[in-house]
Design a protein around this motif. Sequence first.
Motif, PDB file in Angstrom:
ATOM      1  N   GLN A  37     100.880 -51.421  -1.754  1.00 35.13           N
ATOM      2  CA  GLN A  37     101.960 -50.701  -2.436  1.00 35.13           C
ATOM      3  C   GLN A  37     103.142 -51.594  -2.794  1.00 35.13           C
ATOM      4  OE1 GLN A  37     102.847 -47.669   0.419  1.00 35.13           O
ATOM      5  NE2 GLN A  37     104.162 -48.979   1.639  1.00 35.13           N
ATOM      6  N   PHE A  38     103.216 -52.784  -2.196  1.00 34.20           N
ATOM      7  CA  PHE A  38     104.321 -53.704  -2.479  1.00 34.20           C
ATOM      8  C   PHE A  38     103.944 -54.742  -3.529  1.00 34.20           C
ATOM      9  CE2 PHE A  38     104.551 -52.416   2.023  1.00 34.20           C
ATOM     10  CZ  PHE A  38     105.651 -51.579   1.925  1.00 34.20           C
ATOM     11  N   GLY A  39     102.746 -54.635  -4.067  1.00 33.68           N
ATOM     12  CA  GLY A  39     102.292 -55.559  -5.100  1.00 33.68           C
ATOM     13  C   GLY A  39     101.634 -56.810  -4.565  1.00 33.68           C
ATOM     14  N   GLU A  40     101.508 -56.942  -3.234  1.00 33.87           N
ATOM     15  CA  GLU A  40     100.820 -58.091  -2.658  1.00 33.87           C
ATOM     16  C   GLU A  40      99.325 -57.947  -2.899  1.00 33.87           C
ATOM     17  OE1 GLU A  40     103.777 -58.932   1.133  1.00 33.87           O
ATOM     18  OE2 GLU A  40     102.027 -57.669   1.411  1.00 33.87           O
ATOM     19  N   ILE A  41      98.707 -59.031  -3.305  1.00 37.91           N
ATOM     20  CA  ILE A  41      97.281 -59.018  -3.620  1.00 37.91           C
ATOM     21  C   ILE A  41      96.514 -59.651  -2.475  1.00 37.91           C
ATOM     22  CG2 ILE A  41      95.535 -59.931  -5.196  1.00 37.91           C
ATOM     23  CD1 ILE A  41      97.697 -59.795  -7.392  1.00 37.91           C
ATOM     24  N   SER A  42      95.491 -58.954  -1.983  1.00 30.89           N
ATOM     25  CA  SER A  42      94.604 -59.479  -0.938  1.00 30.89           C
ATOM     26  C   SER A  42      93.292 -59.877  -1.592  1.00 30.89           C
ATOM     27  CB  SER A  42      94.323 -58.424   0.134  1.00 30.89           C
ATOM     28  OG  SER A  42      95.506 -58.088   0.814  1.00 30.89           O
ATOM     29  N   ILE A  43      92.890 -61.115  -1.364  1.00 35.25           N
ATOM     30  CA  ILE A  43      91.638 -61.619  -1.908  1.00 35.25           C
ATOM     31  C   ILE A  43      90.693 -61.859  -0.738  1.00 35.25           C
ATOM     32  CG2 ILE A  43      90.528 -63.458  -3.213  1.00 35.25           C
ATOM     33  CD1 ILE A  43      93.248 -63.856  -4.633  1.00 35.25           C
ATOM     34  N   MET A  44      89.555 -61.179  -0.784  1.00 38.65           N
ATOM     35  CA  MET A  44      88.567 -61.283   0.278  1.00 38.65           C
ATOM     36  C   MET A  44      87.288 -61.874  -0.296  1.00 38.65           C
ATOM     37  SD  MET A  44      89.501 -57.474   1.525  1.00 38.65           S
ATOM     38  CE  MET A  44      90.031 -57.103  -0.132  1.00 38.65           C
ATOM     39  N   SER A  45      86.678 -62.758   0.437  1.00 39.41           N
ATOM     40  CA  SER A  45      85.423 -63.330  -0.021  1.00 39.41           C
ATOM     41  C   SER A  45      84.326 -62.275   0.102  1.00 39.41           C
ATOM     42  CB  SER A  45      85.078 -64.566   0.806  1.00 39.41           C
ATOM     43  OG  SER A  45      84.810 -64.191   2.140  1.00 39.41           O
ATOM     44  N   PRO A  46      83.207 -62.493  -0.564  1.00 40.31           N
ATOM     45  CA  PRO A  46      82.079 -61.577  -0.377  1.00 40.31           C
ATOM     46  C   PRO A  46      81.686 -61.548   1.099  1.00 40.31           C
ATOM     47  CG  PRO A  46      81.684 -63.056  -2.221  1.00 40.31           C
ATOM     48  CD  PRO A  46      82.918 -63.549  -1.517  1.00 40.31           C
ATOM     49  N   THR A  47      81.068 -60.462   1.523  1.00 39.68           N
ATOM     50  CA  THR A  47      80.652 -60.345   2.917  1.00 39.68           C
ATOM     51  C   THR A  47      79.475 -61.269   3.194  1.00 39.68           C
ATOM     52  OG1 THR A  47      79.083 -58.570   2.464  1.00 39.68           O
ATOM     53  CG2 THR A  47      81.342 -57.920   3.009  1.00 39.68           C
ATOM     54  N   GLY A  48      79.268 -61.543   4.466  1.00 34.19           N
ATOM     55  CA  GLY A  48      78.080 -62.285   4.871  1.00 34.19           C
ATOM     56  C   GLY A  48      76.851 -61.407   4.669  1.00 34.19           C
TER      57      GLY A  48
END
Length: 194
Positions: A37-48
Motif C-alpha cells: 500500500q506504500f508503493g514498495e515493490i517486492s520482487i520474489m524469485s520463482p519458487t524451488g
Amino acid sequence: MFSSPLVVQIPPSMQMTDEQFFDFCQVNRDLRIERNQFGEISIMSPTGSETGNRNFNLAGQLYVWTEKDGTGICFDSSTGFKLSTGAERSPDACWIKLERWNALSPEQQQRFAPICPDFVVELRSPSDNVKPLKEKMEEYMKEPGVQLGLLIDRKHRRVYIYRPGVLEECLENPATVSGESVLSGFVLNMSKVW
C-alpha cells in the motif's frame, strides 16, 4: 534465488500508475512481483521445484472442487489482485464467488482485478520468513469480501487459519483442512502438500 523478497522503494515522485505497474509485471514475467500500500515493490524469485510441486497439488485440489461446486472460480499464484489499500497481491491459490467476479467489468478482469478473493492460501517456501506471511494474511483479512485464509507452513507442519475479525487458529500437522462453510465440501488433503 533471493532468500527473501527484494524490496524496492520508489520515491513518491516516481510512483507507477496501476497501468504502469501492470506493464512492469508483464515484462518481468519470470519474477513474482507485488506492491504494498506504500508503493514498495517486492520482487520474489520463482519458487524451488519442490515448493512449486506442492503448490500445484494444493491448487489442483482447489480446482477439482471448484469445477464440481460451480459457485466460483479459482486462480493460481501468478494472478494479481488490487486490494482496497492500493496494494497488489498474488496469493498462492485463491477462490472468488462467481457473483462477485461477474460484478467486475471485463476490463477489470483483464488486469489486476480490484477485488480481494473470498478464500486465499499462502504456502510458505523453505526460505520464507513466517512473520511477513502472517502480516500478508492479516492484510487480506481486513479486505471487503474475504472470508477465509490459510497460511501453510510446511517447515513446521502447521496450518494457520484466518477469518475476518477473529484471531488466527493454528492446526498442528493436520491430515486435512476444511474449507468450512466458505467452500462447502472442500477438504484439502495435506499429504499432497507436506
